[in-house]
Design a protein around this motif. Sequence first.
Motif, PDB file in Angstrom:
ATOM      1  N   GLU A   1      25.221  39.626  43.437  1.00  0.00           N
ATOM      2  CA  GLU A   1      24.471  39.734  42.390  1.00  0.00           C
ATOM      3  C   GLU A   1      24.725  38.524  41.337  1.00  0.00           C
ATOM      4  N   HIS A   2      23.709  38.178  40.802  1.00  0.00           N
ATOM      5  CA  HIS A   2      23.694  36.771  39.729  1.00  0.00           C
ATOM      6  C   HIS A   2      23.882  37.696  38.402  1.00  0.00           C
TER       7      HIS A   2
ATOM      8  N   ARG B   1      29.685  30.136  42.185  1.00  0.00           N
ATOM      9  CA  ARG B   1      30.619  31.363  42.299  1.00  0.00           C
ATOM     10  C   ARG B   1      30.778  31.978  40.898  1.00  0.00           C
ATOM     11  N   ASP B   2      30.959  31.382  39.940  1.00  0.00           N
ATOM     12  CA  ASP B   2      31.283  31.641  38.505  1.00  0.00           C
ATOM     13  C   ASP B   2      30.213  32.586  37.837  1.00  0.00           C
TER      14      ASP B   2
ATOM     15  N   LEU C   1      30.141  35.002  51.003  1.00  0.00           N
ATOM     16  CA  LEU C   1      30.462  35.135  49.809  1.00  0.00           C
ATOM     17  C   LEU C   1      30.443  36.801  49.095  1.00  0.00           C
ATOM     18  N   VAL C   2      29.750  37.468  49.728  1.00  0.00           N
ATOM     19  CA  VAL C   2      29.564  38.777  49.301  1.00  0.00           C
ATOM     20  C   VAL C   2      31.069  39.454  49.601  1.00  0.00           C
ATOM     21  N   LEU C   3      31.518  39.304  50.976  1.00  0.00           N
ATOM     22  CA  LEU C   3      32.825  39.517  51.391  1.00  0.00           C
ATOM     23  C   LEU C   3      34.003  39.275  50.447  1.00  0.00           C
ATOM     24  N   GLU C   4      33.980  37.750  50.075  1.00  0.00           N
ATOM     25  CA  GLU C   4      34.725  37.146  49.074  1.00  0.00           C
ATOM     26  C   GLU C   4      35.008  38.085  47.778  1.00  0.00           C
ATOM     27  N   LEU C   5      33.734  38.183  47.008  1.00  0.00           N
ATOM     28  CA  LEU C   5      33.827  38.993  46.045  1.00  0.00           C
ATOM     29  C   LEU C   5      34.056  40.501  46.091  1.00  0.00           C
ATOM     30  N   PHE C   6      33.708  41.104  47.251  1.00  0.00           N
ATOM     31  CA  PHE C   6      33.966  42.401  47.568  1.00  0.00           C
ATOM     32  C   PHE C   6      35.508  42.584  47.520  1.00  0.00           C
ATOM     33  N   ASN C   7      35.941  41.656  48.116  1.00  0.00           N
ATOM     34  CA  ASN C   7      37.736  41.747  48.166  1.00  0.00           C
ATOM     35  C   ASN C   7      38.229  41.379  46.952  1.00  0.00           C
ATOM     36  N   LYS C   8      37.721  40.409  46.080  1.00  0.00           N
ATOM     37  CA  LYS C   8      38.221  40.068  44.859  1.00  0.00           C
ATOM     38  C   LYS C   8      38.004  41.129  43.916  1.00  0.00           C
ATOM     39  N   GLN C   9      37.065  41.991  44.134  1.00  0.00           N
ATOM     40  CA  GLN C   9      36.980  43.256  43.107  1.00  0.00           C
ATOM     41  C   GLN C   9      37.312  44.624  43.689  1.00  0.00           C
ATOM     42  N   GLY C  10      38.128  44.660  44.637  1.00  0.00           N
ATOM     43  CA  GLY C  10      38.705  45.901  45.068  1.00  0.00           C
ATOM     44  C   GLY C  10      37.603  46.808  45.697  1.00  0.00           C
ATOM     45  N   GLY C  11      36.689  46.165  46.270  1.00  0.00           N
ATOM     46  CA  GLY C  11      35.640  46.997  46.929  1.00  0.00           C
ATOM     47  C   GLY C  11      34.773  47.847  46.107  1.00  0.00           C
TER      48      GLY C  11
END
Length: 100
Positions: A46-47, A59-60, A9-19
């Motif tokens: 982060e929550h 996720r949201d 999930l961290v990796l998914e969000l990291f990629n979604k946010q452009g790092g």
Amino acid sequence: MKTGVKRALVLELFNKQGGRCCYCDRAMVIMPRGRAQNRLDAATLEHLMTNRRKGWTRRDNMAAACRECNEMRGSAMDWLMFKTYRRGELWELIGGCKDF
């Protein structure tokens, strides 16, 4: 949350946010397990709405934040107010209120 699921999930969000950190917008790094994970620029999960305020692990309600912002925010401040503070926008807003 299991470690493997959390890391994915961290990796998914990291990629979604452009790092970039969801709060301060600085570049983050993904650290291998057990390696210097205490770096201030390490990506963390982060929550946005904290558990104290009915913020469940969905996720949201999750974002990737640098360790420094994640630890600095705690649970007392709303995520949007903290983002405004970290980016220096809060002082601009306060400075614009001189007419009151």
